[in-house]
Design a protein around this motif. Structure first.
Motif, PDB file in Angstrom:
ATOM      1  N   VAL A 207     -11.519  41.665 115.970  1.00 17.07           N
ATOM      2  CA  VAL A 207     -10.791  42.284 114.866  1.00 17.07           C
ATOM      3  C   VAL A 207     -11.660  42.296 113.610  1.00 17.07           C
ATOM      4  O   VAL A 207     -12.642  41.555 113.496  1.00 17.07           O
ATOM      5  CB  VAL A 207      -9.457  41.552 114.584  1.00 17.07           C
ATOM      6  N   PHE A 208     -11.257  43.134 112.666  1.00 18.64           N
ATOM      7  CA  PHE A 208     -11.987  43.259 111.395  1.00 18.64           C
ATOM      8  C   PHE A 208     -11.457  42.216 110.421  1.00 18.64           C
ATOM      9  O   PHE A 208     -10.249  42.091 110.215  1.00 18.64           O
ATOM     10  CB  PHE A 208     -11.797  44.658 110.824  1.00 18.64           C
ATOM     11  N   MET A 292      -4.535  44.914 119.400  1.00 16.10           N
ATOM     12  CA  MET A 292      -4.808  45.999 118.452  1.00 16.10           C
ATOM     13  C   MET A 292      -3.934  45.832 117.211  1.00 16.10           C
ATOM     14  O   MET A 292      -2.733  46.078 117.238  1.00 16.10           O
ATOM     15  CB  MET A 292      -4.525  47.357 119.096  1.00 16.10           C
ATOM     16  N   GLN A 296      -5.582  48.448 112.010  1.00 13.45           N
ATOM     17  CA  GLN A 296      -6.758  49.042 112.647  1.00 13.45           C
ATOM     18  C   GLN A 296      -6.413  50.392 113.263  1.00 13.45           C
ATOM     19  O   GLN A 296      -7.157  51.371 113.124  1.00 13.45           O
ATOM     20  CB  GLN A 296      -7.312  48.099 113.710  1.00 13.45           C
ATOM     21  N   TYR A 299      -5.937  52.944 110.487  1.00 14.46           N
ATOM     22  CA  TYR A 299      -7.205  53.320 109.843  1.00 14.46           C
ATOM     23  C   TYR A 299      -8.067  54.184 110.755  1.00 14.46           C
ATOM     24  O   TYR A 299      -8.673  55.166 110.316  1.00 14.46           O
ATOM     25  CB  TYR A 299      -7.959  52.050 109.457  1.00 14.46           C
ATOM     26  N   GLU A 300      -8.124  53.834 112.040  1.00 17.22           N
ATOM     27  CA  GLU A 300      -9.046  54.515 112.948  1.00 17.22           C
ATOM     28  C   GLU A 300      -8.475  55.784 113.573  1.00 17.22           C
ATOM     29  O   GLU A 300      -9.222  56.744 113.813  1.00 17.22           O
ATOM     30  CB  GLU A 300      -9.476  53.551 114.064  1.00 17.22           C
ATOM     31  N   ASN A 316      -8.572  49.765 105.075  1.00 18.69           N
ATOM     32  CA  ASN A 316      -9.539  49.125 105.972  1.00 18.69           C
ATOM     33  C   ASN A 316      -8.781  48.653 107.205  1.00 18.69           C
ATOM     34  O   ASN A 316      -7.563  48.521 107.177  1.00 18.69           O
ATOM     35  CB  ASN A 316     -10.299  47.975 105.281  1.00 18.69           C
ATOM     36  N   PRO A 317      -9.484  48.383 108.308  1.00 22.95           N
ATOM     37  CA  PRO A 317      -8.793  48.054 109.570  1.00 22.95           C
ATOM     38  C   PRO A 317      -8.498  46.575 109.757  1.00 22.95           C
ATOM     39  O   PRO A 317      -8.368  46.103 110.883  1.00 22.95           O
ATOM     40  CB  PRO A 317      -9.785  48.545 110.619  1.00 22.95           C
ATOM     41  N   GLY A 319      -7.442  42.888 110.482  1.00 23.76           N
ATOM     42  CA  GLY A 319      -6.428  42.198 111.270  1.00 23.76           C
ATOM     43  C   GLY A 319      -6.370  40.723 110.966  1.00 23.76           C
ATOM     44  O   GLY A 319      -5.559  39.997 111.535  1.00 23.76           O
ATOM     45  N   TRP A 337     -16.667  42.452 111.545  1.00 19.43           N
ATOM     46  CA  TRP A 337     -15.978  42.191 112.808  1.00 19.43           C
ATOM     47  C   TRP A 337     -16.245  40.771 113.294  1.00 19.43           C
ATOM     48  O   TRP A 337     -17.379  40.280 113.223  1.00 19.43           O
ATOM     49  CB  TRP A 337     -16.405  43.208 113.860  1.00 19.43           C
TER      50      TRP A 337
END
Length: 431
Positions: A207-208, A292, A296, A299-300, A316-317, A319, A337
Motif C-alpha cells: 500500500v501507499f 485494495m 487507492q 485515485y488509480e 493520493n492513493p 492506505g 509504497w
C-alpha cells in the motif's frame, strides 16, 4: 544496534484474574435419551445479558464525560489527528466482561438522546477473546443517528471465533454537544460459526504510505503525537488499539527495514475501510478486492467517482499513515509504497503476550548472530506459537536462554522481552 532495549526492564507481579459470574448461563446438558444409549443432542447455553457501566471514564477513553446520568462528548471542537471527520468526537472503551461459556454473537441495546436536526451519531462496537488469546477485531453491534428513534438498530455482531471475554466500545460524533448516551445493555450467545474463516497466516498488502506528522495533535485513541513517534493510522476503527497498547499492530517494511508499530489513529481518507479483510466482511466498499484501499482505487481507477467515503476528491492513493519515527525508520524520505502485514489477522494460533522495550529485534533463529527479520519499535502484543532453548543472553541484569517463535514475523524473540513473570512462558509448548 544490539538487542538491548533503551527503557529499563520491569517485571510485574502476576495479576490475579477475577472471573465474573454471569447470571442466566445454562450448562450444556445431554438429551433425555442419552442415558439409554441414544445419540445425545448438545444444548447451547442460553443467551446472557449485562448492563455496561458508563460512569467510569478511564485513560482508555477519549474526550468523553459522564454527568447527570449520561455519557457525552466533552469538547465538540476535538477532532482525531488523521481522520479529518469534521465532527466532534469521543469514545469510551468499557470494562471487559468475562463469561461462563463461549459466545460468538453479541447484540447491543443502546438508549440515547440524539436531538433531531443535528449530525449526532453513536456507534457501539464489540470484540472478544478466549483465555490467553488475542482480541478479535472490533465489530459493529449497533448504531443510532439523530433521525433514529428508540434504541439501537439491532445489529448483531458476529465474531470470527468463539470467545469467553467480551468488551464494548461506544463512539460518539456530535457537533452541537447535545448527544447523550443513557444506557447500554449487551446480550451474547453462541450461534453458527462465520462462513468466512481466517487464513492460516496474517494478511500482507502493498500500500501507499504517507507521513502523518501532526506533532502535538491527538490521535483517535487519545495519544498525543510526539516528535519521532512510532505508530500508524489505518482507515478503519476495527483495528484501533487502546492508548498505550499494541493489541492491534502492523509490520511495515520499507526500503531500509521492517518495523512493527501499533495502530493508534484512524485515516487517511476513510474511516470505514478495513481493506485487509475479505471483501464479504468489509464494512464498506465490498466490491473491492481484499488488500485494495478505497483511496487507492479512487485515485488509480476513478472508483466512487474518484472520491473517498466522505465525498472528498482523493489526491493520493494512501492506505496507511506513518508517524514520523516509523516513516523514517523504514527508509522513507517521501511518501511511497510499503509492504504492510496486519498482525492480528490470520488464525491466531498460540498464546498472546505483551512485550516491553524499544528497538527489540526479532531473529531468524534463536541467537543474536542470526539475521534480523523485524524490529519492535515499542511495547506491543505478540502471538507466540512455541518456544526453544537457544543462545543465553543478558539484558539489564536478566539472563535467559528462552526464545519464543512468533509466527506472524517468522522469527524468534528472546523471552526476556516478554513482559511476564516467568522466564519460560507458561502454557506454550516447545518448538
Amino acid at each position: 544496534m544490539s538487542d538491548r532495549a533503551r527503557s529499563p526492564y520491569r517485571r510485574r507481579a502476576a495479576a490475579a484474574l477475577s472471573l465474573l459470574a454471569c447470571a442466566g448461563v445454562a450448562a450444556a446438558t445431554p438429551s433425555a435419551g442419552a442415558a439409554d444409549g441414544q445419540k445425545s443432542t448438545r444444548v447451547e447455553p442460553a443467551p446472557v445479558s449485562w448492563s455496561a457501566d458508563l460512569t467510569g471514564v478511564t485513560p482508555d477513553d477519549v474526550n468523553v464525560r459522564y454527568a447527570k446520568g449520561a455519557l457525552s462528548v466533552r469538547d465538540t471542537a476535538f477532532r482525531p489527528a488523521s481522520a479529518e471527520t469534521g465532527r466532534g468526537y469521543g469514545t469510551q472503551v468499557l470494562a471487559p466482561e468475562t463469561l461462563d461459556a463461549p459466545v460468538n454473537r453479541v447484540s447491543a441495546e443502546l438508549v440515547a438522546d440524539l436531538p433531531g436536526g443535528t449530525d449526532a451519531e453513536v456507534v457501539v462496537d464489540v470484540r472478544g477473546r478466549s483465555a490467553g488469546g488475542a482480541w478479535t477485531e472490533w465489530v459493529p453491534a449497533g448504531a443510532r443517528g439523530a433521525a433514529d428513534q428508540g434504541t439501537a438498530d439491532g445489529t448483531t455482531a458476529l465474531l470470527p471465533r468463539a470467545v469467553t471475554t467480551v468488551q464494548a466500545r461506544i463512539t460518539l460524533w456530535d457537533t452541537e454537544g447535545e448527544a447523550r448516551v443513557r444506557s447500554l445493555r449487551l446480550t451474547a450467545e453462541k450461534g453458527a460459526a462465520p462462513r468466512t474463516s481466517a487464513g492460516a497466516t496474517a494478511v500482507t498488502a502493498r500500500v501507499f504510505a504517507t507521513r502523518e506528522g501532526l506533532v502535538g495533535h491527538t490521535t483517535a485513541n487519545g495519544h498525543v503525537i510526539q516528535p519521532n513517534d512510532h505508530f500508524v493510522a489505518l482507515p478503519s476503527r476495527r483495528g484501533l488499539s487502546p492508548n498505550g497498547s499494541g493489541q492491534y499492530s502492523v509490520q511495515v517494511c520499507g526500503p531500509a527495514r521492517c518495523e512493527t508499530a501499533p495502530v493508534w489513529d484512524v485515516g487517511p481518507w476513510n474511516t470505514k475501510d478495513d481493506y485487509w479483510n475479505p471483501s464479504p466482511t468489509r464494512e464498506m466498499f465490498k466490491d473491492l478486492a481484499q488488500g485494495m484501499p478505497e483511496a487507492q482505487a479512487a485515485y488509480e481507477t476513478g472508483y466512487n467517482g474518484g472520491k473517498d467515503g466522505s465525498g472528498r476528491t482523493v489526491l493520493n492513493p494512501a492506505g496507511i499513515d506513518l508517524a514520523d519515527g516509523t516513516f523514517y525508520n523504514v527508509g522513507l524520505n517521501d511518501n511511497g509504497w510499503v509492504n504492510v502485514t496486519y498482525l492480528w489477522t490470520g488464525d491466531q494460533t498460540g498464546k498472546s503476550f505483551p512485550t516491553w522495550g524499544t528497538d527489540v529485534r526479532i531473529r531468524q533463529q534463536a541467537t543474536t548472530a542470526s539475521p534480523e527479520v523485524a524490529r519492535l519499535a515499542g511495547p506491543t502484543t505478540v502471538n507466540v506459537k512455541c518456544q526453544v532453548h537457544g543462545q543465553r543472553i543478558t539484558v539489564d541484569g536478566i539472563t535467559n536462554d528462552g526464545w519464543s517463535y512468533l509466527p506472524s514475523f517468522g522469527g524468534y524473540i528472546s523471552n526476556i522481552f516478554i513482559d511476564v513473570v516467568e522466564s519460560w512462558l507458561p502454557g506454550v509448548p516447545n518448538c
